[in-house]
Structure formats: C-alpha cells, structure tokens
Design a protein around this motif. Structure first.
Motif, PDB file in Angstrom:
ATOM      1  N   LEU B 131       0.844  -1.180   0.000  1.00 42.19           N
ATOM      2  CA  LEU B 131       0.000   0.000   0.000  1.00 42.19           C
ATOM      3  C   LEU B 131       0.883   1.235   0.000  1.00 42.19           C
ATOM      4  CD1 LEU B 131      -2.012  -1.642   2.754  1.00 42.19           C
ATOM      5  CD2 LEU B 131      -3.260  -0.521   0.916  1.00 42.19           C
ATOM      6  N   THR B 133       0.383   3.821   1.361  1.00 46.37           N
ATOM      7  CA  THR B 133       0.253   4.476   2.663  1.00 46.37           C
ATOM      8  C   THR B 133       0.733   3.600   3.832  1.00 46.37           C
ATOM      9  OG1 THR B 133      -2.035   3.737   2.469  1.00 46.37           O
ATOM     10  CG2 THR B 133      -1.608   6.078   2.084  1.00 46.37           C
ATOM     11  N   TYR B 134       1.476   2.538   3.538  1.00 51.80           N
ATOM     12  CA  TYR B 134       2.010   1.679   4.612  1.00 51.80           C
ATOM     13  C   TYR B 134       3.464   1.379   4.265  1.00 51.80           C
ATOM     14  CZ  TYR B 134       1.585  -1.728   8.447  1.00 51.80           C
ATOM     15  OH  TYR B 134       1.712  -2.392   9.643  1.00 51.80           O
ATOM     16  N   CYS B 222      -2.376  -1.609  12.494  1.00 54.38           N
ATOM     17  CA  CYS B 222      -1.529  -0.980  11.470  1.00 54.38           C
ATOM     18  C   CYS B 222      -1.276   0.503  11.702  1.00 54.38           C
ATOM     19  CB  CYS B 222      -2.150  -1.188  10.084  1.00 54.38           C
ATOM     20  SG  CYS B 222      -2.263  -2.906   9.602  1.00 54.38           S
ATOM     21  N   ILE B 258      -8.588  -2.409  -0.822  1.00 60.27           N
ATOM     22  CA  ILE B 258      -7.235  -1.856  -1.040  1.00 60.27           C
ATOM     23  C   ILE B 258      -6.879  -1.811  -2.520  1.00 60.27           C
ATOM     24  CG2 ILE B 258      -6.360  -2.435   1.255  1.00 60.27           C
ATOM     25  CD1 ILE B 258      -4.859  -4.806  -0.029  1.00 60.27           C
ATOM     26  N   ALA B 262      -7.298   2.060  -2.669  1.00 58.21           N
ATOM     27  CA  ALA B 262      -6.049   2.476  -2.003  1.00 58.21           C
ATOM     28  C   ALA B 262      -4.819   2.203  -2.854  1.00 58.21           C
ATOM     29  CB  ALA B 262      -5.933   1.787  -0.639  1.00 58.21           C
TER      30      ALA B 262
END
Lengths: 304, 304
Positions: B131, B133-134, B222, B258, B262
C-alpha cells in the motif's frame, strides 16, 4: 436555490445545502469536555446549521456561557441521562457524544423507560464516506453495532440507507448487498439466500424508490470495469450509492481500511433512535465530527 | 550479496532478491491461452526467476516453441491434470492459472489420488500487499478460500504467514488477529476466545519466531497512533507484518477495498498444496500476476 434539489456528492456540498436551505437543528452535546468535540461544535455553530446545547461541567459552562445553551451535569452518566431527556422533551433534534464512554451513553439511550429507542426499532450505524477514488458519497452499514444482522435488521438497514440517500437528493439510490462472491451460497452464508428475497422486496417497492442487488462483491459493486470483466449484469452498474455488509467484521474492516489507507473522509450517525446520535470516537478527526453533525442535521426528522 | 538478508519491503526488492540469489523455479502455466497471463510469464522469464512450462494448445505451442518448455493439452481440464502431474513428477516447482476456471483447476489439484494437496493439509490463500500508505508489505489471509476458519485452520494460516515473512527476511514477524474490537467476545464471536489461545501458543514458540496478538482491529494493528489513542498495549505496536482475518467476508472486503480504493499492488498464492499455486483472476493486472509468480518462486520449497 436550484442547488437544493441536485444530488449532494460530498461533504462540502452537504454543508452548503444546510446553509442554503437554512436547515438548523438543536444538537445536545453529551459531556462536552474534550477539545476535539468542542472544536467540531464551534465549526457547526459557525456554519450555522447547529444550535449546540452543551450538557457539561460547571467549568466548561463558565467558558461558553452566553454563547451556547448550557445544561449542567455532574458526570458523564448524568450528562447522558439529561441529554436523552432533552430529546424526549422535544428540545434536542440530535445527540452528539462528547467525553463519555459509548456504553454509558448507550445505556441512557436504550433505557426501557427513559430512553429514546422506540420499542421494536432497529438500532444500527450508518456511515457516509467520501473516497478520493470514488466519484460520489458511499453510504454503508454497519461497522459498529449489529454483530450479525438478521433479515429484519437488514430490512431496516436498507430503509435507513434509502432515507439517507433521499435526504441527499439521490432519487433512486443503488444499494448493494455485499458478499465475497456473486453466487448465493446458502450452505456457508445463509444470508446470501436472504439477499435474493430483499432484492425481490425492493423490486416490489417495499423500501420506496431504490434499487437493491446482491450478492455482489465490493469491487463489482463499485467498479463498472470489474463488473464488465466478470461479465455480470447488475442494475447497480458498478456505481453503488450504498453498500450493506454481511456482518460487523466486514463493515469494520471496510471502515478502518478506507480511513487508514484510502484517505477517506467519513461522517456517521446511529439510526433507529428518536433522533440521530453522533457516536464519534476519540480517534476520529475534528472534521469527521463536524461532518457527522451535518449528517445528523440533514437526517433529523425531529421538529419537522 | 549483502542485500540478501535484509528485509524485503516491496515487490521491486522481491524481484531484485530473486535475481541476486539466482533463485529460479520451474513454473507450469495451466492452459496458457490468454495474453495477460502470457505477458506476465514473459516478464518473469525476462527477470530470470521463472522457467516457464506452458501447458497449452497446439496454436500457442507454435508461437512459443524454442523459447519455453511446452506440454500440449486439449482443453483447460486436460491442461489442469497435466500441470498437476508435472508437480507430482517433481518437474514443476509452482503452478500458475491461465485461461481456466478456478473450479476446474482446483478439481485437479484436490483430486484424492492424482492431486497435490497432502492429506490433512490446510488449503488457504495468502496475499502480500504493498500500500502506498504503509511502509512495508502487509501479508494477509484469507480473502478467497476458507469461509469460516476453524482454530486448526487458523493455526495453519499463522504458520504459512510466518514462513512467508521469514522468506522475506522478516526475522520476527508481527501477526495480528483481526476483530472489530480489542475485547474478546465469546458470545457473538467465538473465535475471539480462540485468539487468546493462539497468542499463548505463539508465545510458547508453537509457530517459530513470530509475535501474535489479538483481538485487534485493523487500525490498531496498522497504526501506532490509533493504538496509542485507544491506550492499548500490544507487541504488534501498530506495525503489523501480517493480519489474519476472522472470515472470508472480512478478508475479501479488505482485498477488494485496497485494490479498488487504495492503489495497492498485490501478489497472491495458494498455500497447503505441494507447491504454491498462483490463482490470479481475470481482473488482476499483468503486474500483479508477475509479482505473484515472484511470490511463488521465493516461497516454493520444491527442489530445495
């Protein structure tokens, strides 16, 4: 005033609509003792759609005297009971949780004698989400209240969601019943058989003007391309206005995923109670709390 | 070669690692008749980690003769049976689904006499997601195969996921057991009680070097900030390497959300079979199929 009947596609438009229509409601803030909630209240007050009633401590009262209506309380529990009483007296059109634990507030709401959940009414949680990657608001239920909805509870969820969409001027909302596959599987997932019945009820007009289809997965519900790839026909057309999740686990995972990984803005209220209740949690942003107050304002039927 | 033992944090690093270590596997492509699959095969062949064996029609064979190994088949079913036989003969280290329906391929894989699922082995689906964002890869299970995992199946899922993390040089993976709340609730969600047992087993070393905690919701799993907001202590520390979903509905919603909202890149394989099986579907991108072949290559223990 022409914008008043066109579809409300995001939260800015929601706030604009409330301003233009002069829609304003009395919102009781339950134990208004934390800065995040008070900031959101200030924003809603400035935007002009909320008339806040702070149910709060003496200390907070002194700070906001003359600006907001005030009702003194001794404790979170006392504040919960007093705020619920305001609803019963017709003085509050919506409730908003402040610095009080959810279970304390819910106990006051659900109290059989003094509470505000009508007998036989289904309590559930409705969220509106704006994802940067989706062209309109997506309503969904339920990430927080009903563990495993019964068919009757799901019928209520469809009704509430339809009401929400109509309040947002979505004339014939497309509501998708979520499952991991498009094939009903009564053996492992009994509710997928129930979905077929709900589809039929919707087609017969049981929920008013809306389109219900399912089982569909989240991708075929929200992507016309994915729907075409799978060669599936659905009146949702990959453009769902709302999705109903099979259970709280799936709903909660969706809620957490879009806020954590997809930059979603959300607003949420409890439905089923006499007036909508904003149950924002500590982790929610001030903006989310503000939008939730706007959501509660547009959906509140109190005083109408 | 120093990179070979540092954590593999995304798919580019995975491909780099396979190149540097010279990790190369024979991958049988089941009914290699669609352009998307053939493109991914080409990429894996060029990257040097896959030696493709096309199980395909005469027409496709003519096109790739001399470049790839070829095994002729008459139909998707025939291709499935022949590819599975290649595994039993030790000639294929991984399988990849081409233009064949999942159920046809699974029938050949699960055949009690000629199949490749060892008796008593748990078949489940493992995905690796990157992702934007991770900060690292997030492994998860199961969005596609087991409807409602039993405690034994969940134990297998933890073992597989731990194996994956170790293959990615994550020495002590943090594995989170997902639920909508952090409180076990045996009444509505019996598996949350099971989570406590799994935690204890992990602490006792039952799954090798890993940390298991739960129930935790996706956000506290997370996000260190969300964990701190809720004042929860967890050895996962909001930095999960892997999450185990309560059931297929929650897992599927996560997978679809996701990839749809995402911008996640994903790769996935089936575990439990003698060799990993890539079950990519029509809707998956060529890149996702390529990464899945890389995932199958690094996790295949065949020929080792």
């Amino acid at each position: 005033m022409k914008n008043n009947t066109s579809r409300i596609a995001d939260f800015s438009q929601l706030v604009e609509n409330l301003k233009e229509t002069g829609n304003k409601k009395n919102v009781a803030i339950v134990w208004a003792e934390d800065s995040h909630t008070l900031e959101a209240v200030e924003m809603a007050y400035e935007a002009g759609f909320a008339n806040p009633i702070l149910v709060c401590s003496q200390q907070t009262a002194e700070k906001y005297e003359g600006k907001y209506e005030i009702l003194l309380a001794d404790s979170p529990q006392d504040a919960s009971e007093k705020a619920v009483a305001l609803v019963r007296e017709g003085r509050a059109d919506a409730l908003m949780k402040g610095f009080v634990n959810t279970d304390v507030l819910l106990r006051a709401i659900l109290d059989k004698e003094k509470g505000i959940l009508p007998k036989g009414s289904v309590l559930t949680h409705i969220t509106a989400a704006k994802l940067p990657t989706y062209p309109k608001l997506l309503f969904f239920t339920d990430p927080a209240v009903i563990p495993h909805p019964t068919q009757e509870q799901r019928m209520a969820q469809i009704r509430y969601v339809t009401d929400f969409c109509h309040a947002f001027h979505i004339e014939q909302p497309k509501i998708s019943l979520i499952h991991c596959s498009e094939k009903p599987d009564g053996k492992h997932f009994p509710y997928t058989e129930g979905y077929l019945e709900l589809k039929k009820m919707a087609a017969d007009g049981a929920f008013g003007n809306c389109i219900v289809d399912g089982p569909l997965d989240l991708k075929t519900s929200c992507s016309a391309e994915a729907l075409a790839d799978k060669k599936i026909d659905s009146p949702i057309e990959g453009e769902a206005d709302a999705v109903i999740f099979p259970d709280i686990e799936a709903g909660n995972v969706f809620y957490k995923t879009i806020t954590l990984f997809a930059a979603a803005e959300t607003a949420a209220v409890l439905q089923g109670t006499q007036v909508p209740v904003v149950l924002a949690s500590r982790g929610d942003t001030v903006t989310s709390k503000f939008y939730s107050m706007a959501l509660a304002t547009i959906i509140s039927k109190s005083n109408k």
